[in-house]
Design a protein around this motif. Structure first.
Motif, PDB file in Angstrom:
ATOM      1  N   GLY A 152      -2.439   7.962  -0.677  1.00 23.25           N
ATOM      2  CA  GLY A 152      -3.721   7.598  -0.071  1.00 23.25           C
ATOM      3  C   GLY A 152      -4.601   6.826  -1.044  1.00 23.25           C
ATOM      4  N   GLN A 153      -4.595   7.278  -2.307  1.00 26.34           N
ATOM      5  CA  GLN A 153      -5.399   6.577  -3.322  1.00 26.34           C
ATOM      6  C   GLN A 153      -4.844   5.178  -3.580  1.00 26.34           C
ATOM      7  OE1 GLN A 153      -5.087   9.549  -6.393  1.00 26.34           O
ATOM      8  NE2 GLN A 153      -7.121  10.396  -5.954  1.00 26.34           N
ATOM      9  N   GLN A 154      -3.497   5.071  -3.610  1.00 21.78           N
ATOM     10  CA  GLN A 154      -2.890   3.748  -3.807  1.00 21.78           C
ATOM     11  C   GLN A 154      -3.293   2.793  -2.682  1.00 21.78           C
ATOM     12  OE1 GLN A 154       1.305   3.475  -5.154  1.00 21.78           O
ATOM     13  NE2 GLN A 154       1.228   5.702  -5.272  1.00 21.78           N
ATOM     14  N   GLN A 155      -3.302   3.317  -1.434  1.00 17.54           N
ATOM     15  CA  GLN A 155      -3.664   2.437  -0.327  1.00 17.54           C
ATOM     16  C   GLN A 155      -5.144   2.068  -0.406  1.00 17.54           C
ATOM     17  OE1 GLN A 155      -2.410   0.231   1.112  1.00 17.54           O
ATOM     18  NE2 GLN A 155      -1.656   0.721   3.154  1.00 17.54           N
ATOM     19  N   ARG A 156      -5.985   2.972  -0.946  1.00 21.63           N
ATOM     20  CA  ARG A 156      -7.400   2.618  -1.107  1.00 21.63           C
ATOM     21  C   ARG A 156      -7.560   1.543  -2.181  1.00 21.63           C
ATOM     22  NH1 ARG A 156      -9.001   8.637  -1.576  1.00 21.63           N
ATOM     23  NH2 ARG A 156     -10.995   7.964  -2.444  1.00 21.63           N
ATOM     24  N   VAL A 157      -6.740   1.595  -3.237  1.00 19.76           N
ATOM     25  CA  VAL A 157      -6.748   0.510  -4.229  1.00 19.76           C
ATOM     26  C   VAL A 157      -6.359  -0.803  -3.543  1.00 19.76           C
ATOM     27  CG1 VAL A 157      -5.671  -0.418  -6.325  1.00 19.76           C
ATOM     28  CG2 VAL A 157      -6.232   2.024  -6.192  1.00 19.76           C
ATOM     29  N   ALA A 158      -5.341  -0.731  -2.683  1.00 19.85           N
ATOM     30  CA  ALA A 158      -4.889  -1.934  -1.969  1.00 19.85           C
ATOM     31  C   ALA A 158      -5.997  -2.473  -1.059  1.00 19.85           C
ATOM     32  CB  ALA A 158      -3.628  -1.629  -1.164  1.00 19.85           C
ATOM     33  N   VAL A 159      -6.763  -1.578  -0.447  1.00 21.21           N
ATOM     34  CA  VAL A 159      -7.889  -2.018   0.388  1.00 21.21           C
ATOM     35  C   VAL A 159      -8.943  -2.709  -0.490  1.00 21.21           C
ATOM     36  CG1 VAL A 159      -9.792  -1.274   1.883  1.00 21.21           C
ATOM     37  CG2 VAL A 159      -7.521  -0.275   2.186  1.00 21.21           C
ATOM     38  N   ALA A 160      -9.218  -2.122  -1.662  1.00 22.98           N
ATOM     39  CA  ALA A 160     -10.178  -2.741  -2.592  1.00 22.98           C
ATOM     40  C   ALA A 160      -9.698  -4.129  -3.015  1.00 22.98           C
ATOM     41  CB  ALA A 160     -10.378  -1.850  -3.817  1.00 22.98           C
ATOM     42  N   ARG A 161      -8.389  -4.246  -3.274  1.00 19.66           N
ATOM     43  CA  ARG A 161      -7.825  -5.541  -3.664  1.00 19.66           C
ATOM     44  C   ARG A 161      -7.966  -6.557  -2.519  1.00 19.66           C
ATOM     45  NH1 ARG A 161      -1.500  -5.591  -4.597  1.00 19.66           N
ATOM     46  NH2 ARG A 161      -1.707  -4.996  -2.410  1.00 19.66           N
ATOM     47  N   ALA A 162      -7.806  -6.077  -1.271  1.00 20.38           N
ATOM     48  CA  ALA A 162      -7.929  -6.972  -0.117  1.00 20.38           C
ATOM     49  C   ALA A 162      -9.371  -7.441   0.078  1.00 20.38           C
ATOM     50  CB  ALA A 162      -7.432  -6.263   1.140  1.00 20.38           C
ATOM     51  N   LEU A 163     -10.313  -6.569  -0.289  1.00 13.39           N
ATOM     52  CA  LEU A 163     -11.741  -6.821  -0.070  1.00 13.39           C
ATOM     53  C   LEU A 163     -12.390  -7.713  -1.094  1.00 13.39           C
ATOM     54  CD1 LEU A 163     -13.397  -3.330   0.162  1.00 13.39           C
ATOM     55  CD2 LEU A 163     -13.438  -5.179   1.830  1.00 13.39           C
ATOM     56  N   VAL A 164     -11.822  -7.694  -2.303  1.00 11.92           N
ATOM     57  CA  VAL A 164     -12.570  -8.136  -3.482  1.00 11.92           C
ATOM     58  C   VAL A 164     -12.918  -9.622  -3.449  1.00 11.92           C
ATOM     59  CG1 VAL A 164     -10.594  -8.688  -5.007  1.00 11.92           C
ATOM     60  CG2 VAL A 164     -12.701  -7.719  -5.982  1.00 11.92           C
ATOM     61  N   THR A 165     -12.136 -10.403  -2.692  1.00 13.91           N
ATOM     62  CA  THR A 165     -12.418 -11.839  -2.597  1.00 13.91           C
ATOM     63  C   THR A 165     -13.410 -12.138  -1.476  1.00 13.91           C
ATOM     64  OG1 THR A 165     -10.527 -12.075  -1.133  1.00 13.91           O
ATOM     65  CG2 THR A 165     -10.130 -12.507  -3.469  1.00 13.91           C
ATOM     66  N   ALA A 166     -13.922 -11.092  -0.805  1.00  9.77           N
ATOM     67  CA  ALA A 166     -14.790 -11.279   0.366  1.00  9.77           C
ATOM     68  C   ALA A 166     -14.127 -12.211   1.379  1.00  9.77           C
ATOM     69  CB  ALA A 166     -16.166 -11.801  -0.042  1.00  9.77           C
ATOM     70  N   PRO A 167     -12.915 -11.853   1.842  1.00  7.32           N
ATOM     71  CA  PRO A 167     -12.161 -12.751   2.724  1.00  7.32           C
ATOM     72  C   PRO A 167     -12.761 -12.807   4.130  1.00  7.32           C
ATOM     73  CG  PRO A 167     -11.047 -10.646   2.592  1.00  7.32           C
ATOM     74  CD  PRO A 167     -12.222 -10.569   1.648  1.00  7.32           C
ATOM     75  N   ALA A 168     -12.431 -13.878   4.850  1.00  6.52           N
ATOM     76  CA  ALA A 168     -12.865 -13.997   6.244  1.00  6.52           C
ATOM     77  C   ALA A 168     -12.169 -12.960   7.107  1.00  6.52           C
ATOM     78  CB  ALA A 168     -12.558 -15.396   6.763  1.00  6.52           C
ATOM     79  N   LEU A 169     -10.950 -12.583   6.701  1.00  6.66           N
ATOM     80  CA  LEU A 169     -10.119 -11.710   7.523  1.00  6.66           C
ATOM     81  C   LEU A 169      -9.427 -10.655   6.662  1.00  6.66           C
ATOM     82  CD1 LEU A 169      -8.556 -11.109  10.226  1.00  6.66           C
ATOM     83  CD2 LEU A 169      -6.837 -12.746   9.408  1.00  6.66           C
ATOM     84  N   LEU A 170      -9.500  -9.401   7.112  1.00  4.00           N
ATOM     85  CA  LEU A 170      -8.665  -8.345   6.544  1.00  4.00           C
ATOM     86  C   LEU A 170      -7.496  -8.147   7.490  1.00  4.00           C
ATOM     87  CD1 LEU A 170     -11.166  -5.563   5.382  1.00  4.00           C
ATOM     88  CD2 LEU A 170      -9.737  -7.015   3.933  1.00  4.00           C
ATOM     89  N   LEU A 171      -6.280  -8.328   6.989  1.00  2.00           N
ATOM     90  CA  LEU A 171      -5.091  -8.277   7.828  1.00  2.00           C
ATOM     91  C   LEU A 171      -4.205  -7.136   7.334  1.00  2.00           C
ATOM     92  CD1 LEU A 171      -3.599  -9.719  10.121  1.00  2.00           C
ATOM     93  CD2 LEU A 171      -2.711 -11.325   8.434  1.00  2.00           C
ATOM     94  N   ALA A 172      -4.047  -6.114   8.172  1.00  2.49           N
ATOM     95  CA  ALA A 172      -3.330  -4.915   7.742  1.00  2.49           C
ATOM     96  C   ALA A 172      -2.090  -4.704   8.600  1.00  2.49           C
ATOM     97  CB  ALA A 172      -4.248  -3.699   7.849  1.00  2.49           C
ATOM     98  N   ASP A 173      -0.954  -4.460   7.953  1.00  2.00           N
ATOM     99  CA  ASP A 173       0.305  -4.227   8.661  1.00  2.00           C
ATOM    100  C   ASP A 173       0.706  -2.765   8.495  1.00  2.00           C
ATOM    101  OD1 ASP A 173       2.677  -4.538  10.003  1.00  2.00           O
ATOM    102  OD2 ASP A 173       3.661  -5.699   8.432  1.00  2.00           O
ATOM    103  N   GLU A 174       0.571  -1.986   9.539  1.00  2.00           N
ATOM    104  CA  GLU A 174       0.871  -0.536   9.504  1.00  2.00           C
ATOM    105  C   GLU A 174       0.261   0.126   8.256  1.00  2.00           C
ATOM    106  OE1 GLU A 174       2.168   1.054  11.917  1.00  2.00           O
ATOM    107  OE2 GLU A 174       3.390  -0.357  13.058  1.00  2.00           O
TER     108      GLU A 174
END
Ligand code: ADP
Ligand code: MG
Length: 248
Positions: A152-174
């Motif tokens: 769970g913590q690893q996936q939260r790190v991955a979410v932080a990594r996805a967020l950090v560029t302030a992207p237009a889109l967060l795209l999550a696969d399962e």
């Protein structure tokens, strides 16, 4: 210049054919899809219905055989591989089922990575990565490596990594496919909060509990959109039900 803000995603009549002749597989048979800023969409469908194919197109990892795709107003079909990878880095934050963190790199270094690729200097890179890790509740784990963190913590790190560029889109696969009930609830709560803060989120999932958190549910059947159902207005709040409420 038009004042109108383009939708984050604008897919028109996209088809995808793998192979040719007798062995050709029609993975997408004409998908049209507009996603506005701030929406939270779940894409569901049975195995083989075309979810991964659509995800690859939305994520600019592949191009449709026919049809058009605009991301944030940019016509993806006109870009060469180098420009596509810049577009991916700047405008899309990916979250994968298997986390895809780099081993033997701290959580902080993992989250800094997309900024490093984007040419952001060390000091602002660090500051933004710390802020992203704080947003997912991991301020006290920034120096831990992936194997020192729970799934769970690893996936939260991955979410932080996805967020950090302030992207237009967060795209999550399962995104919760490899998580236990408790960690699933944590990640879904974080996605809810990001949605509430105005982020645009598209989640591929076959779990009804995950889809229940979305504002809109799209169902793929045999390469076509068979259902497109809105549960909550784009500007509304995510529904407060599903696993997040039951997992105490
Ligand atoms: P899902 O993710 O919903 O399970 P996919 O998008 O992976 O569906 O697959 C849709 C269809 O396209 C399936 O029939 C699958 O076998 C086929 N397919 C997917 N990728 C390829 C490929 N690289 N080459 C040939 N056929 C493929
Ligand atoms: Mg798939």
């Amino acid at each position: 210049m038009s004042a109108a803000v383009p939708p984050v995603l604008d897919v028109r009549e996209a088809t995808k054919v793998y192979g040719t002749g007798d062995t050709a597989v029609h993975a997408l048979r004409g998908v049209s899809l507009v996603v506005e800023r701030g929406d939270h969409v779940a894409i569901m469908g049975a195995s083989g219905s075309g979810k991964s194919t659509l995800m690859n197109i939305l994520g600019c990892l592949d191009v449709p055989t026919e049809g058009r795709y605009r991301l944030d107003g940019i016509d993806v079909g006109r870009l060469d591989e180098r420009r596509l990878s810049i577009l991916r880095n700047r405008r899309i934050g990916f979250i994968f089922q298997s986390f895809n963190l780099i081993p033997r790199m701290t959580a902080l270094a993992n989250v800094e990575l997309p900024l490093a690729y984007g040419g952001v200097r060390r000091e602002p890179r660090r500051r933004r990565a710390l802020a992203a890790l704080e947003q997912v509740g991991l301020a006290d784990r920034v120096d831990h490596e992936p194997n020192e963190l729970s799934g769970g913590q690893q996936q939260r790190v991955a979410v932080a990594r996805a967020l950090v560029t302030a992207p237009a889109l967060l795209l999550a696969d399962e995104p919760t496919g490899n998580l236990d009930t408790r960690s699933t609830a944590d990640v879904l709560n974080i996605l809810d909060r990001l949605s509430l803060a105005g982020r645009t989120i598209v989640v591929i999932t076959h779990e009804a509990d995950v889809a229940a958190h979305a504002k809109r549910i799209i169902r793929l059947v045999d390469g076509r959109i068979a259902e497109d159902r809105r549960q909550v207005p784009v500007t509304g709040h995510p529904p407060r039900h599903g696993l997040a409420e039951s997992a105490k």
